[in-house]
Design an enzyme around this catalytic site. Sequence first.
Site, PDB file in Angstrom:
ATOM      1  N   GLU A  77    -100.350  30.665 -19.216  1.00  0.00           N
ATOM      2  CA  GLU A  77    -100.523  30.115 -17.870  1.00  0.00           C
ATOM      3  C   GLU A  77    -101.578  29.025 -17.988  1.00  0.00           C
ATOM      4  O   GLU A  77    -102.754  29.309 -18.133  1.00  0.00           O
ATOM      5  CB  GLU A  77    -100.979  31.242 -16.931  1.00  0.00           C
ATOM      6  N   HIS A 137    -108.505  29.307 -12.775  1.00  0.00           N
ATOM      7  CA  HIS A 137    -108.530  28.694 -14.117  1.00  0.00           C
ATOM      8  C   HIS A 137    -109.697  27.714 -14.235  1.00  0.00           C
ATOM      9  O   HIS A 137    -109.935  26.913 -13.336  1.00  0.00           O
ATOM     10  CB  HIS A 137    -107.208  27.960 -14.392  1.00  0.00           C
ATOM     11  N   ARG A 151     -90.897  20.164   6.541  1.00  0.00           N
ATOM     12  CA  ARG A 151     -90.308  18.895   6.088  1.00  0.00           C
ATOM     13  C   ARG A 151     -90.359  18.751   4.575  1.00  0.00           C
ATOM     14  O   ARG A 151     -89.578  18.009   3.999  1.00  0.00           O
ATOM     15  CB  ARG A 151     -90.977  17.697   6.780  1.00  0.00           C
ATOM     16  N   HIS A 209    -102.438  39.730  -2.405  1.00  0.00           N
ATOM     17  CA  HIS A 209    -102.096  38.355  -2.761  1.00  0.00           C
ATOM     18  C   HIS A 209    -101.041  37.755  -1.845  1.00  0.00           C
ATOM     19  O   HIS A 209    -100.916  36.544  -1.759  1.00  0.00           O
ATOM     20  CB  HIS A 209    -101.610  38.278  -4.212  1.00  0.00           C
ATOM     21  N   ASP A 223    -100.058  40.525 -12.475  1.00  0.00           N
ATOM     22  CA  ASP A 223    -101.138  39.558 -12.695  1.00  0.00           C
ATOM     23  C   ASP A 223    -102.447  40.324 -12.895  1.00  0.00           C
ATOM     24  O   ASP A 223    -103.519  39.871 -12.515  1.00  0.00           O
ATOM     25  CB  ASP A 223    -101.248  38.593 -11.503  1.00  0.00           C
TER      26      ASP A 223
HETATM   27 ZN    ZN Z   1    -102.143  32.193 -11.797  1.00  0.00          ZN
END
Ligand code: ZN
Length: 431
Positions: free
Chosen positions: A162, A174, A263, A292, A314
């Site tokens: 990832e 991250h 849109r 989440h 995760d």
């Molecule tokens: Zn992630």
Amino acid sequence: MPSNKSVSEAPITQLINCRILREHQIQREDLWVREGKILDPEKLFFDERAYADERVDCGGAILAPGFIDVQINGEDRWHLSVRRRRTDAFPAGGFGVDFSRPSDDVGAGVSLVARKLLEHGVTSFCPTLVTSPPHVYHEILPQIKIQDGGPHSAGVLGVHLEGPFISAEKKGAHPERFLRGFSERGAAADLGEVYGALDNVALVTLAPELEGGTAAVGELCRRGVTVSLGHSVANLSQAEDAVCCGASFITHLFNAMLPFHHRDPGIVGLLTSERIPPGRTVYYGMIADGIHTNPAALRIAHRAHPAGLVLVTDAIAAMGLPPGRHTLGQQEVEICGLQVFVAGTRTLSGSVASMDMCVRHFRQATGCSVEAALEAASLHPAQLLGISQRKGTLDFGADADFVLLDDDLNVKATFISGQEVWKKSPKEQQK
Ligand code: ZN
């Protein structure tokens, strides 16, 4: 002339008194196993005139394919030592190895997680590395080998990378200093420089809107790596372009991407896109831990595209560990109850959920059938990785990796290659 393939002498096990999940239905049927594979009993009786050597009574349990987790970050090494000292303080879950931290015993860390996952019905998984500097990939990737599960461990299907080719705007947990774009030298050169060899890699999450992103999608797919879109600000048409180039997964839908806008629905719009090439399915990961994703959003995704839903945990290193600060990859995180944040912020960072917990929550939140909940944790991830001939199913010829569950979907026992590898203790069964 070669003679007919000789009939195996290996013992045959018949699992009786169970309700098995086959062809999208839970049905009262026995399961026959030999040499780690599921057998067709009709062939066995009529062609071989063979019978079971051993019978296992499943006590009326649901028998479903073993769970597959394509996104699990593991636990960190520091916690490994904590856990060793205080084993009884942390019952299930939290294992203490972070796959993203280089150490001389990454293999041991993966093995520890692989063993603990059996308690949660997970029979194979993709250890997931968060964004890291190149030397970490070069050091760690060769050490995480693709391997079958066994008596002490869930199987490793390949690593899920990832990052680091993700959007700074949607970086989530991250570390920004290690994020990368693609250069003019081309995707192959960049992928090689950052990751090194891709032999042990099953899945890469990237942001397709990065310059050179679609070329990278094509390059990875050509090399047999499944590509996922995530940590991205892609609009729908960029996401569709990436799917046309071979991308087939969305990493933790709704999290770390543009919010749905009528849109321009962004990556979320792939769930109902008309530009998906015929015969292809776009799968999407959902962290159904009740934190989440709001249950209403979970229901929207599931109703729009049930066949693509893949449950992921995760889960981070800290799963099962006490509240407080812990380390994820190159970053500090903080656990408060079931929530995990980047330390000092409100940015969610992974989860402390287990797969069986997600299956139960998903079923309850969406009101879906037991079959649908179980397939989201088994068949769908196997289809995503292109291994549904042998994993994620109880079809004849498939690997005999399965779980026994009660009617509330609590895991009672886990089997790999037809062998029981974990069983809930009688004391816990009564709870
Ligand atoms: Zn992630």
